[in-house]
Motif scaffolding. Structure first.
Motif, PDB file in Angstrom:
ATOM      1  N   ASN A  95      47.841  39.408  40.046  1.00 53.91           N
ATOM      2  CA  ASN A  95      47.507  39.248  38.619  1.00 53.91           C
ATOM      3  C   ASN A  95      48.671  38.842  37.729  1.00 53.91           C
ATOM      4  OD1 ASN A  95      44.797  39.820  39.020  1.00 53.91           O
ATOM      5  ND2 ASN A  95      45.229  42.016  38.990  1.00 53.91           N
ATOM      6  N   GLY A 109      41.292  35.581  38.574  1.00 55.26           N
ATOM      7  CA  GLY A 109      40.573  36.739  38.060  1.00 55.26           C
ATOM      8  C   GLY A 109      41.485  37.921  37.915  1.00 55.26           C
ATOM      9  N   TRP A 138      41.788  40.876  38.897  1.00 50.04           N
ATOM     10  CA  TRP A 138      41.667  41.962  39.863  1.00 50.04           C
ATOM     11  C   TRP A 138      42.450  41.553  41.105  1.00 50.04           C
ATOM     12  CZ3 TRP A 138      37.310  39.191  38.226  1.00 50.04           C
ATOM     13  CH2 TRP A 138      36.858  38.214  39.107  1.00 50.04           C
ATOM     14  N   VAL A 157      42.311  38.433  45.226  1.00 46.16           N
ATOM     15  CA  VAL A 157      41.606  37.160  45.151  1.00 46.16           C
ATOM     16  C   VAL A 157      42.178  36.162  46.174  1.00 46.16           C
ATOM     17  CG1 VAL A 157      41.093  35.172  43.682  1.00 46.16           C
ATOM     18  CG2 VAL A 157      40.801  37.482  42.797  1.00 46.16           C
TER      19      VAL A 157
HETATM   20  K     K Z   1      44.029  37.865  40.612  1.00 47.68           K
END
Ligand code: K
Ligand code: GDP
Ligand code: MG
Length: 265
Positions: free
Chosen positions: A10, A28, A30, A33
């Protein structure tokens, strides 16, 4: 030429990758990914490949992401690394930075999310960071595409010049001497990184890099001597030294405006 994007989950690696390559990999807020690495061509530079790497907090061998990223950085060795640092989480992110700088590869630190920092009134003294970390530091907003082209240009320049900065001295005293003693038994550009890994008893590095298997026994007395002195285990001793260094560094380089200081109180 290959430029690797390394950073915490992130921190904006994939957002930067998309901006630089014009692709649309999924991003994203979280973790997890990206577990595989993905590559693409830098827009306007068919000779430059950008390599997005799985997000990691350290170069230990404990998670799949760490194994994939570190194997790539250590064994395949990109021509330069862009280390993306989430500027809103700088203290935690610099933990990985201290490890990446030990690899001895041309490295650019790109402090991301500068749009958020501007809103919250936090200023990062990049000149001071450069001086302390011994490498180039820029600020970017991967999301807004701000400073990203310049960051890529700078990484290309570092790669072409094979410009490896001056490594920051994170360790001191008996610990530094012990690491240097282990380093003396090794060869090559990455010997500092290997020495620290051997000190941490990360014996996977021996296996993965065809180092002399006897090293494990040779360095053991050096490790236990420091552990006895510090009354702590080798890995924790290294981790504590990194955090101590980072705390001092950020207290000098990250400045909250009066507005922000007020909103925090
Ligand atoms: K991410
Ligand atoms: P990765 O896990 O390192 O690949 O990070 P991602 O590229 O998936 O980004 C994580 C989250 O941060 C996403 O929601 C992005 O939109 C957001 N993000 C990335 N860069 C920036 C930035 O410069 N500014 C802001 N405000 N958000 C960003
Ligand atoms: Mg990603």
């Amino acid at each position: 030429m290959i430029i690797g994007l390394a950073g915490n989950p992130n921190s904006g690696k994939t957002t930067l990758f998309n901006d630089l390559t014009g692709s649309s990999q999924y991003t994203g807020n979280w973790p997890g990914v990206t577990v595989e690495k993905k590559d693409g061509k830098l827009k306007g530079h068919p000779d430059v490949t950008i390599q997005d790497l799985p997000g990691i907090y350290s170069l230990s061998p404990y998670t799949l992401e760490e194994v994939v990223s570190r194997q790539y950085l250590v064994n395949e060795q990109p021509d330069a690394i862009i280390n993306i640092v989430d500027g809103t989480n700088i203290e935690r992110n610099l933990y990985l930075t201290t490890q990446l700088l030990e690899l001895g590869l041309p490295t650019l630190i790109a402090i991301n999310m500068v749009d958020v920092l501007e809103k919250t009134g936090v200023t990062i003294d990049t000149k001071k960071l450069e001086k302390e970390l011994g490498c180039k530091v820029v600020t970017i907003s991967a999301l807004k595409g701000k400073g990203t082209k310049e960051a890529a240009q700078e990484a290309i320049r570092l790669a072409k010049a094979h410009e490896v900065g001056k490594r920051p001295e994170i360790f001191s005293g008996h610990l530094l001497k012990a690491i240097q003693e282990i380093e003396g038994k090794l060869d090559g550009d990455m010997k500092r990184w290997f020495a620290i890994k051997l000190f941490e008893r990360d014996n996977k590095v021996i296996q993965d890099n065809n180092l002399n298997p006897d090293l494990k026994n040779i360095v053991e007395p050096i490790i236990t001597k420091i552990e006895d002195e510090e009354e702590d285990d080798a890995e924790s001793i290294i981790t504590s030294a990194r955090y101590e260094y980072i705390t001092k560094l950020t207290s000098q380089c990250v400045v909250a405006s009066k507005k922000q200081a007020k909103s925090l109180s």
